[in-house]
Motif scaffolding. Structure first.
Motif, short mmCIF file in Angstrom:
data_model
loop_
_atom_site.label_atom_id
_atom_site.label_comp_id
_atom_site.label_asym_id
_atom_site.label_seq_id
_atom_site.Cartn_x
_atom_site.Cartn_y
_atom_site.Cartn_z
N UNK A 233 0.83 -1.20 0.00
CA UNK A 233 0.00 0.00 0.00
C UNK A 233 0.87 1.26 0.00
N UNK A 234 1.92 1.23 0.79
CA UNK A 234 2.80 2.40 0.87
C UNK A 234 3.52 2.67 -0.45
N UNK A 235 3.99 1.60 -1.10
CA UNK A 235 4.68 1.80 -2.38
C UNK A 235 3.70 2.27 -3.45
N UNK A 236 2.45 1.81 -3.38
CA UNK A 236 1.46 2.30 -4.34
C UNK A 236 1.24 3.80 -4.15
N UNK A 237 1.18 4.23 -2.90
CA UNK A 237 1.02 5.67 -2.61
C UNK A 237 2.22 6.44 -3.15
N UNK A 238 3.43 5.91 -2.94
CA UNK A 238 4.63 6.58 -3.46
C UNK A 238 4.59 6.68 -4.98
N UNK A 239 4.18 5.59 -5.64
CA UNK A 239 4.13 5.60 -7.10
C UNK A 239 3.14 6.64 -7.61
N UNK A 240 1.96 6.68 -6.99
CA UNK A 240 0.94 7.65 -7.42
C UNK A 240 1.41 9.08 -7.16
N UNK A 241 2.00 9.31 -5.98
CA UNK A 241 2.51 10.65 -5.67
C UNK A 241 3.59 11.06 -6.66
N UNK A 242 4.49 10.13 -6.98
CA UNK A 242 5.53 10.43 -7.94
C UNK A 242 4.98 10.75 -9.32
N UNK A 243 3.98 9.99 -9.75
CA UNK A 243 3.37 10.24 -11.05
C UNK A 243 2.70 11.61 -11.08
N UNK A 244 2.03 11.97 -9.99
CA UNK A 244 1.38 13.29 -9.95
C UNK A 244 2.41 14.41 -10.08
N UNK A 245 3.55 14.25 -9.41
CA UNK A 245 4.59 15.28 -9.51
C UNK A 245 5.18 15.34 -10.91
N UNK A 246 5.34 14.18 -11.54
CA UNK A 246 5.87 14.16 -12.91
C UNK A 246 4.87 14.78 -13.88
N UNK A 247 3.59 14.45 -13.73
CA UNK A 247 2.57 14.94 -14.66
C UNK A 247 2.29 16.42 -14.46
N UNK A 248 2.20 16.85 -13.20
CA UNK A 248 1.74 18.21 -12.90
C UNK A 248 2.84 19.14 -12.44
N UNK A 249 4.05 18.63 -12.29
CA UNK A 249 5.14 19.44 -11.74
C UNK A 249 5.39 20.72 -12.52
N UNK A 250 5.63 21.82 -11.82
CA UNK A 250 5.84 23.10 -12.51
C UNK A 250 7.24 23.25 -13.10
N UNK A 251 8.18 22.41 -12.67
CA UNK A 251 9.54 22.51 -13.18
C UNK A 251 10.23 21.16 -13.09
N UNK A 252 11.42 21.09 -13.65
CA UNK A 252 12.13 19.82 -13.73
C UNK A 252 12.57 19.33 -12.36
N UNK A 253 12.81 20.25 -11.42
CA UNK A 253 13.20 19.83 -10.07
C UNK A 253 12.11 19.02 -9.40
N UNK A 254 10.87 19.50 -9.51
CA UNK A 254 9.73 18.77 -8.94
C UNK A 254 9.56 17.45 -9.67
N UNK A 255 9.72 17.46 -10.98
CA UNK A 255 9.59 16.23 -11.76
C UNK A 255 10.66 15.21 -11.37
N UNK A 256 11.86 15.69 -11.03
CA UNK A 256 12.93 14.79 -10.61
C UNK A 256 12.57 14.10 -9.29
#
Length: 344
Positions: A233-256
């Motif tokens: 469950x925790x890794x699923x949350x991490x994966x979803x959070x990471x995807x949201x930052x990659x998709x919606x991130x305002x800059x490359x730092x957030x995407x990283x």
């Protein structure tokens, strides 16, 4: 055929297929022969993958510790080494056919040498009556024995009607989709979505693979301490959070940062799914094969699906599908619950 013979034959078959592909690339291109070589590689690789996971599960049962994530971490290390060697060969202008033949020959040598050092998969008898181990299942008939499995096709196919195995398959499907989508599209999405150079996109993929490797190296200790369900469950949350930052991130730092979280989140679903499928030694072979088949489906449909969606809505927006499947994998986490000890 037993685990050792299967690994030897199928790893050799996959390596021979790689040699064939390399020879064709340099000497006599032929679509028909190329098809045969690719089939040999694909069949050998996939069956070898199932056999390796079964052997890893057997080691976990006998040692009493979570080992599968470490084995899969070495898979990730191999991916990084392969990418590095490929880049070096390209830099040195080594023909791709020569490169592939060299890889295939190394694989053939590895098959002959490594299998000799595998622990013999002999029947293991627990010190419990009637062969019932701490997990409450019969451990005397371990399917990893180097003797043929007497079970018929009907009993092997029965696992496809087991809801638990199918739900574990969904876990593996979701996380394999998350891993495969990054393998195929993360670099290009960073180029198209964030304006990185091709080298920068490749570097971001390196960040993802490194995060996955770290997650798998540390995963065994985390799983032994907290158990499969909270970790999945925790890794699923991490994966979803990471995807949201990659998709919606305002800059490359957030995407990283999102890429790191995505890699950590996708790191344990496949190995934990393999371990869970092999919990019952009596059906482990068929169960691991079924779960692997479901997981491979993600690698089959994932790249073209993300590509088709990317053409319509952009690669970053196409990753929403990956997030949905990661959520689904997290919801199915209870199916991977560890076997309960038998009360005496």
């Amino acid at each position: 055929m037993g685990a050792s013979r299967t690994l030897l034959i199928c790893l050799s078959l996959a390596s021979a297929g790689m040699v064939g592909i390399g020879v064709l690339a340099e000497v006599a291109p032929s679509l028909v022969i190329l098809f045969v070589a690719l089939m040999a590689f694909g069949v050998g690789y996939s069956i070898c993958d199932v056999a390796m996971n079964l052997s890893g599960a057997a080691n976990e049962r006998r040692i009493g510790r979570t080992l599968m994530p470490v084995f899969h971490a070495l898979f990730s290390v191999g991916t990084m080494i392969g990418a590095g060697v490929g880049a070096l060969m390209e830099h040195l202008s080594v023909p791709i056919g020569v490169h592939l033949v060299g890889v295939g020959v190394l694989g053939l040598v590895a098959a002959q040498v490594s299998v000799r050092f595998l622990q013999p998969a002999e029947h293991v008898e627990e010190p419990a009556a009637a062969g019932a181990g701490a997990t409450g299942v019969d451990t005397m008939a371990d399917p990893l024995s180097d003797t043929p499995d007497p079970a018929g096709w009907r009993s092997r196919l029965a696992v496809w009607r087991d809801p638990r195995i199918l739900l574990i398959g969904v876990i593996v499907l979701g996380m394999a989709f998350a891993e495969g989508s990054a393998n195929d599209w993360l670099s290009l999405s960073m180029v198209d979505g964030y304006g990185l150079t091709n080298a920068g996109g490749a570097a971001m993929f390196g960040v993802f693979v490194t995060a996955m490797t770290v997650g798998r190296l540390l995963g065994g200790r985390v799983l032994d301490r907290f158990g499969r369900i909270p970790v999945l469950r925790g890794t699923a949350v991490l994966a979803v959070a990471g995807l949201l930052l990659v998709i919606l991130g305002p800059n490359i730092g957030v995407a990283a940062v999102g890429t790191v979280l995505w890699g950590l989140g996708a790191s344990l679903g496949f190995p934990v799914g393999m371990s869970a499928a092999a919990d019952d030694p009596r059906t482990a072979t068929a169960s691991v094969a079924a779960v692997a088949t479901i997981g491979y489906f993600a690698f089959l449909i994932g790249p073209p699906l993300i590509g088709l969606l990317g053409e319509q809505v952009g690669l970053l927006n196409a990753f929403w599908v990956v997030g949905v499947l990661a959520v689904l994998a997290g919801l199915c986490a209870p199916a991977a619950r560890e076997p309960q000890p038998v009360s005496r």
